[in-house]
Design an enzyme around this catalytic site. Structure first.
Site, PDB file in Angstrom:
ATOM      1  N   LEU A 138     -83.634  -4.269 132.456  1.00 42.01           N
ATOM      2  CA  LEU A 138     -83.122  -5.588 132.097  1.00 42.01           C
ATOM      3  C   LEU A 138     -84.209  -6.436 131.437  1.00 42.01           C
ATOM      4  O   LEU A 138     -85.354  -6.454 131.892  1.00 42.01           O
ATOM      5  CB  LEU A 138     -82.618  -6.293 133.367  1.00 42.01           C
ATOM      6  CG  LEU A 138     -82.044  -7.694 133.181  1.00 42.01           C
ATOM      7  CD1 LEU A 138     -80.729  -7.634 132.418  1.00 42.01           C
ATOM      8  CD2 LEU A 138     -81.859  -8.360 134.525  1.00 42.01           C
ATOM      9  N   HIS A 139     -83.844  -7.131 130.391  1.00 46.39           N
ATOM     10  CA  HIS A 139     -84.754  -8.084 129.746  1.00 46.39           C
ATOM     11  C   HIS A 139     -83.916  -9.122 129.005  1.00 46.39           C
ATOM     12  O   HIS A 139     -82.871  -8.821 128.455  1.00 46.39           O
ATOM     13  CB  HIS A 139     -85.732  -7.389 128.796  1.00 46.39           C
ATOM     14  CG  HIS A 139     -85.089  -6.536 127.754  1.00 46.39           C
ATOM     15  ND1 HIS A 139     -84.569  -5.279 128.013  1.00 46.39           N
ATOM     16  CD2 HIS A 139     -84.871  -6.752 126.439  1.00 46.39           C
ATOM     17  CE1 HIS A 139     -84.073  -4.765 126.912  1.00 46.39           C
ATOM     18  NE2 HIS A 139     -84.232  -5.649 125.930  1.00 46.39           N
TER      19      HIS A 139
END
Length: 181
Positions: A138-139
């Site tokens: 996730l980013h």
């Protein structure tokens, strides 16, 4: 980077100037793209284990950190990442979610102080089908925007002219972040 005149090229000369951006080929060819969805292959798991300058880390929090995008849309393009290797926003703990949001807000303030953008694009692409270049970790993107920063180059030539080196942007943002709010 200099534009090349077509007059010295073979073939029929045309009116186009060519801005060569060979550094973009590493992205197109998939450099730094994980070979597997595991932590050992993940650049977002490796970055915090390096020095800030080497990993392009701007700020380190307790559960999340902020890093420069190696292939930015605009100068100062930041990514907020959890240290933990999770792919979905819904996989974050409450503490990670709170820091993820707080670092996004602080990233916007730091970019505003350093670069004076006129707006931001904030977003998370979850899954390859949604446009995530690295779907396994996730980013969140924080992309500073200025009036006129989009022109014909990305549309016609799939090229983005960036007026600042990523190392210089990282140093300026990290310095401001360290100075506090």
């Amino acid at each position: 980077m200099d534009a090349e005149s077509p007059s010295g090229l073979p073939g029929v000369p045309d009116a186009f100037q060519r801005l060569w951006t060979p550094h973009r080929m590493v992205y197109i060819d998939g450099e730094n793209k994980p070979s597997a969805p595991d932590e050992a292959s993940c650049p977002f798991c490796r970055a915090p284990a390096t020095t800030d300058a080497e990993g392009l880390v701007v700020h380190r929090g307790e559960t999340c950190y902020v890093v420069m995008n190696l292939y930015p849309y605009n100068p100062g393009h930041l990514l907020v990442c959890p240290y933990r290797h999770v792919s979905l926003y819904s996989d974050l703990t409450n503490a990670e979610t709170a820091e993820f949001a707080a670092l996004t807000q602080e990233g916007m303030r730091v970019l505003t102080d350093v670069s004076h953008p006129m707006g931001f694009n904030i977003g998370i692409n979850q899954g390859e089908v949604a446009g995530a270049g690295i779907a396994a970790h996730l980013h969140q993107h924080i992309v500073p925007r200025w009036q006129g920063d989009s022109n014909f180059m990305p549309v016609i030539a799939q090229t983005k002219a960036l007026p600042q080196l990523i190392e210089d942007a990282r140093a300026r943002l990290a310095e401001r972040w360290a100075a506090g709010s």
